[in-house]
Scaffold this active site. Structure first.
Site, PDB file in Angstrom:
ATOM      1  N   CYS A 136      68.406  85.981  29.414  1.00  0.00           N
ATOM      2  CA  CYS A 136      68.997  84.656  29.609  1.00  0.00           C
ATOM      3  C   CYS A 136      68.919  83.834  28.328  1.00  0.00           C
ATOM      4  O   CYS A 136      67.860  83.265  28.017  1.00  0.00           O
ATOM      5  CB  CYS A 136      68.294  83.934  30.758  1.00  0.00           C
ATOM      6  SG  CYS A 136      68.957  82.283  31.032  1.00  0.00           S
ATOM      7  N   CYS A 139      68.165  80.131  28.755  1.00  0.00           N
ATOM      8  CA  CYS A 139      66.766  79.848  29.096  1.00  0.00           C
ATOM      9  C   CYS A 139      65.870  79.980  27.863  1.00  0.00           C
ATOM     10  O   CYS A 139      64.968  79.172  27.659  1.00  0.00           O
ATOM     11  CB  CYS A 139      66.242  80.818  30.164  1.00  0.00           C
ATOM     12  SG  CYS A 139      67.383  81.189  31.499  1.00  0.00           S
ATOM     13  N   ASP A 140      66.101  81.005  27.054  1.00  0.00           N
ATOM     14  CA  ASP A 140      65.119  81.376  26.020  1.00  0.00           C
ATOM     15  C   ASP A 140      65.603  81.246  24.586  1.00  0.00           C
ATOM     16  O   ASP A 140      64.807  81.415  23.651  1.00  0.00           O
ATOM     17  CB  ASP A 140      64.657  82.828  26.257  1.00  0.00           C
ATOM     18  CG  ASP A 140      63.998  82.999  27.612  1.00  0.00           C
ATOM     19  OD1 ASP A 140      63.385  82.029  28.087  1.00  0.00           O
ATOM     20  OD2 ASP A 140      64.118  84.081  28.198  1.00  0.00           O
TER      21      ASP A 140
END
Ligand code: FAD
Ligand code: NAP
Length: 329
Positions: A136, A139-140
């Site tokens: 992701c 997300c990261d």
């Protein structure tokens, strides 16, 4: 004592399919309950720009899903943060157990559990998951400012992830097992034009390696699928973007599936092999897997559930108890 919730229609999943089913089922006065699952809003909460949702030239995925949730709620859907852990398809009404301990009892069920990211299955991928290996970018990606990173895959997700990661990384290497991308042409154009992107064609990831204490990625070994040559690439992050598999755990032993686990529905319908159970969205769609097609199937499922419930009532089946009243089991 466990709480019991009684409803005419239980919607399992909060992606475009689930929320659209909520809008339609609410407008049919079915007072549906929608259980959101572990990822409220579904897959689009893991992306940034969505440019193919009709009526919005560009909208952020998480914003679109907040709008859909608000829409379903405004129409009368009761939205619950819980996870369905099992469904008893032998009982009528259906009885569903959940992570919170609440038992959901429903006359009809709309399954909209969508899909989840696939992994390559390498032991080293598993070892570094969350410590340099991710599925992701939204997300990261922030953790890789100024670093070199690799993205694995050649579809829309891989290309979008690679482009998004150029906002943080110094260089992004897209590694694809063939010499041609599957992604839409407009995305390919953007990728090819981006000066921070390198593409490694005809290669596959063999191994992720790095430090043990603290755990962190230092590089990868990639193999040329045509020559068999293996080479090293120094990267600090690896984003695996090789597609999604249907989230069918609740139903795979009961409902018919095909094409790698997608729930089979009747032609031009969301009806499954169990009367009163409908499947919509990526859970059943191995072909299109888009937000708009998922929403369309959510609509179909709610309309079909409404007709089926009306037929049951006409045939003299007992009317369900008042929906949405919490009870003790
Ligand atoms: P999902 O969005 O997958 O949602 C599934 C829902 O089910 C989740 O809320 C989850 O919590 C819930 N759930 C699962 N198991 C349970 C359970 N046991 N109990 C309760 N709930 C459960 N499509 C586009 O059209 N345009 C795009 O720009 C686009 N970009 C994308 C970018 C990325 C990075 C990804 C991964 C996908 C993208 N897609 C895009 C595809 C799109 O996101 C999917 O087609 C769509 O989200 C599928 O909707 P769905 O409702 O079927 O399921
Ligand atoms: P996808 O279209 O199935 O693509 C998966 C990619 O990963 C393919 O290029 C595939 O290679 C590669 N791959 C699969 N298994 C692999 C393995 N074991 N090793 C190496 N490579 C592997 O999946 P996706 O990109 O996640 O897209 C899923 C769905 O969501 C699609 O319908 C897509 O259109 C939709 N989506 C839409 C948008 C958008 O509209 N902007 C954005 C993201 C996703 P091959 O090509 O060789 O098979």
């Amino acid at each position: 004592m466990a709480e019991q919730r009684r409803t005419k229609v239980l919607i399992v999943g909060s992606g475009p399919a689930g929320y659209t089913a909520g809008v339609y089922a609410s407008r049919a006065m079915l007072e549906p309950i929608l259980v959101q699952g572990i990822e409220p809003g579904g897959q689009l909460t893991t992306t940034t720009d969505v440019e193919n949702w009709p009526g919005e030239t560009e909208i952020q995925g998480p914003d679109l899903m907040v709008n859909m949730e608000a829409h379903a709620k405004a129409m009368g859907t009761e939205i619950i943060g819980d996870i369905i852990t099992s469904i008893d398809f032998d009982k009528r009404p259906f009885v569903c157990q959940s992570d919170s301990g609440t038992e959901y009892v429903a006359d009809a069920i709309i399954l909209a559990t969508g899909a989840r990211a696939k992994w390559l299955g390498l032991p080293s991928e598993e070892k570094f998951k969350g410590f340099g290996v991710s599925a992701c970018a939204t997300c990261d990606g922030f953790f890789y400012r100024g670093q070199d990173i690799a993205v694995i895959g050649g579809g829309n997700t891989a290309v979008e992830e690679a482009l998004f990661l150029t906002n943080f990384a110094s260089k992004v290497t897209l590694i694809h097992r063939r010499d041609e991308l599957r992604a839409e042409k407009i995305l390919q154009d953007r990728l090819f034009k981006n000066p921070k992107v390198d593409i490694l064609w005809d290669h596959q990831l063999e191994e992720v390696y790095g430090a043990d204490n603290p755990l962190g990625v230092e590089g990868i070994k990639v193999k040329n699928v045509k020559t068999g040559d293996v080479r090293d690439l120094a990267v600090k992050g690896v984003f695996v973007a090789i597609g999604h598999a249907p989230a069918n755990e609740l139903v795979k032993d009961v409902l018919e599936t095909h094409m790698g686990g997608y729930v089979v529905t009747k032609p031009d319908s969301t009806e499954t092999s169990v009367p009163g159970v409908y499947a919509a969205g990526d859970l059943t769609d191995h072909k299109y897997r888009q937000a708009v097609t998922s929403a369309g199937m959510g609509c179909m499922a709610a309309l079909e559930a409404e007709r089926w419930l009306a037929e049951q009532a006409d045939a003299g089946e007992p009317e369900p108890a008042v929906a949405n009243e919490p009870e003790s089991a």
